[in-house]
Design an enzyme around this catalytic site. Sequence first.
Site, short mmCIF file in Angstrom:
data_model
loop_
_atom_site.label_atom_id
_atom_site.label_comp_id
_atom_site.label_asym_id
_atom_site.label_seq_id
_atom_site.Cartn_x
_atom_site.Cartn_y
_atom_site.Cartn_z
N GLU A 34 0.75 -1.18 0.28
CA GLU A 34 0.03 0.24 -0.06
C GLU A 34 0.71 1.36 0.11
OE1 GLU A 34 -2.90 -0.47 -0.86
OE2 GLU A 34 -2.95 -2.59 -0.32
N HIS A 54 1.63 2.37 -3.36
CA HIS A 54 0.45 2.85 -4.17
C HIS A 54 0.37 4.19 -3.39
CE1 HIS A 54 -1.82 -0.06 -6.04
NE2 HIS A 54 -1.94 -1.03 -5.03
#
Lengths: 494, 494
Positions: free
Chosen positions: B262, B265
């Site tokens: 994550e 991202h």
Amino acid sequence: MTAAYDRLKARFARIATLGEAQAMLHWDASAMMPPGGAAARGEQLATLAGLSHDLLTAPEVAGDLADAAAQGEWDAANLELMRRAHARATALPTALVEAMARANSACETIWREAKARSDFALVRPALEEVVRLQREMAQALSAALGLSPYDALMEGYQRGVTAAEVEPVFAAYEAFLAEALPRAEAIQSRRPAPRPLPGPFPVAAQRALCRRMSERVGLDYAHARLDESLHPFCGGTPSDVRITTFYAEEDVAKALMGVLHETGHAQYERGLPEAWARQPVGEAAGMAAHESQSLIVEMQACRSDAFLSFLGRELLAAFGGDPAPYATENLAGLWRRVSRGFIRVDADELTYPAHVILRFRLERAMIGGRLEVADLPGAWNEGLRALLGIAPPDDARGCLQDIHWHDGAFGYFPSYTLGAMAAAQLMQAARREVPGLDEALALGEMLPLMGWLREKVHAQGSRLGFQDLLRHATGKSLDPGDFMAHLRARYLEG
Amino acid sequence: MTAAYDRLKARFARIATLGEAQAMLHWDASAMMPPGGAAARGEQLATLAGLSHDLLTAPEVAGDLADAAAQGEWDAANLELMRRAHARATALPTALVEAMARANSACETIWREAKARSDFALVRPALEEVVRLQREMAQALSAALGLSPYDALMEGYQRGVTAAEVEPVFAAYEAFLAEALPRAEAIQSRRPAPRPLPGPFPVAAQRALCRRMSERVGLDYAHARLDESLHPFCGGTPSDVRITTFYAEEDVAKALMGVLHETGHAQYERGLPEAWARQPVGEAAGMAAHESQSLIVEMQACRSDAFLSFLGRELLAAFGGDPAPYATENLAGLWRRVSRGFIRVDADELTYPAHVILRFRLERAMIGGRLEVADLPGAWNEGLRALLGIAPPDDARGCLQDIHWHDGAFGYFPSYTLGAMAAAQLMQAARREVPGLDEALALGEMLPLMGWLREKVHAQGSRLGFQDLLRHATGKSLDPGDFMAHLRARYLEG
């Protein structure tokens, strides 16, 4: 025409739903957001506010309001609230709204510096601009709403009560205080000083206790959260209320009493009438009404001898140690201490109204053009001396202490004391109507009180203004006598 | 006309700001919201989506788009993206959009039950309706955009790559896998089984480690939060990214690798060009591009021998105990294990593309009318056997395992593997261009890699579609050879 009214209901539901999104973003900004998100959050909130305003002031709204017909008391009240909201939103020229936003924001920024330096002259020009624009706004709203300029501002926070009704209530309190305060101090000084609670109070244990106590008041965590923020508040939406507090290891009362206070607010939101959700009439009845619900929980119920006896046992179970400081009388000595101070937010319930009365009179005079910003520090110090017999040593502890005026909030201050008085009045009515209320409190049982409030206040939404709500719930309009009787019983018998 | 373009920029900024509010409300719903808030949250999100759609499809937009002129490459790309967004939004009749929303929601609900019972027949009628409407949507978009029906759906997730480009890449991978998988398994089976990490891993220590490692990747917590949710994700906005993970006391890899993923991202969002914030060209370039950024961090960098050696030391320092399981080779054995399985989300990086290739071919055939829903389970099982030599024992572990189709998401699946391949291609280019990249990784230093990605990928926003972005960053369009070379080096040399 019901078609016009139905269109309005759909429109106001959309506006309310945008308001919910704004409420969640405000909560996040205070409780969760990293500092780097602030600029973008400002844009998000401004965009949502702009879209709400567009929906409220769209050209077709005036026609629908003219055509709309509503059957029954609730729909009629709803339609009237729509008309008020539309009248308030359209009364102000866009240029004025924008000028106020700029002036308030600029003044608030300078105020932080001025307060830190205790330098009133620094903020004076910015505050003068704020007051100039507030006067302009008050005039414009006054013409559109048929209220006095100050009442038109006050209505923005609390509908259904006027300054002409507030002033005699406050004057009666001033007279009461002149006699009651020295007596309360004398009684207090004759008692042994309370022993401080031992501490420290680990934050995890405080958090668990605060949550448990808020559940005692009836808060359902399937529809609520308890988090932390610098300035505690109650936000969110009726089906998802978000309360916050601030934990300090050395002081359990701050967080605990704060959570009980915010739980009172939260329970009001939770108890609003679901059938009118997202309609103006389904909202809370105003800031004074809201404050009455936080104060009836915190001040009336939770600081009562009955509840303190229960709370002492809970605290001892949570933190252990010497049981003596957790005795009811000692907690009462700690948490119901009267003291003349300069700072409103630190004030006890007996002297707190003096701070509000001072501000109410000063802001009413400023809006009415009878007091200029240049004369504010002098008027403040003189007013505090008349009310409490003390004068602030500097403006930081005087007229610079609160953000409200510096952020363009005029007409808000009375809500605090109207709420405190309403809380006493509601409590007295509840005691009359709910048998065994105090016995329940001694067992930590808040539900008898909360059930009564749900029916008499929460479930009424905004159907009634402040005075009418009090008449509905207690059989009379605002009567400071109940608050004074409460204070006499708590502070003057001993 | 630049006036028309300026109006469009203001409009798209407003739409993007509403999108930010929606992103924060989505994050809150997953990470914070009490269950009782769900219904109101649905209304809030629907209202914001409706207002966004109104802004995008307002009558004056078409005229402004026709009149608008943009100077320079970025503005030209921005205007083109506005045209695509408008074309996509106006291509679909409202009745179809509403029918899809209903059908997707109904199918998703039934799917949960069907998956729990492994009963495909239960969801079949609802899925048939979803597919029927998706075909209709694909046809309508195809006509408006000049793409094939399936490409028109895929463009909704990833612009700048077509199914005709994807199929040969996937076919090449299929051929590679047929040879590579048995060899990787043989090599793996000859090695001693890795020793499990001792555990348990207290959640507080995992949380601190995850945060520290994400900071290693460059995440700045003045603009980010790390929280918990059932399904980890990266949400929020570029100046306020919100990543989540899920902690299990017995398994530190799940949370840690999830957070690193994550963070990849999040760093993409953080690195988007600020000068183009809230404009279409300032957004990330699509889902495959996004997945390339999470996978280059998680799979390429953090599961490399170099970084695992650093990570082993960090884990030992955080959790103590026997150092042997934290040796690089053991961590590699644990966290780079190849295994033929039925479940996509549990798959290793060698077999994962097989799951995606299967779904890409099936959904393309469904949209093209060459495969009916009734024949899906059979086609699924046959396809998985052809790719991995195994067949699911039931539909719960077969065509019912993923939510995507049952929620109306067709054209999304290729993004996962396009992202994985792009990550390998970008990593190879970075190794070429950034001296000492692996030496830095061995010290836990991710910034050389991240600096390169920021310039080559993040700062490009949406200026380029998927293939053009790869050409810009690596000198060539999508080439599965780099991914295969990566897998050969990692799994076939031993």
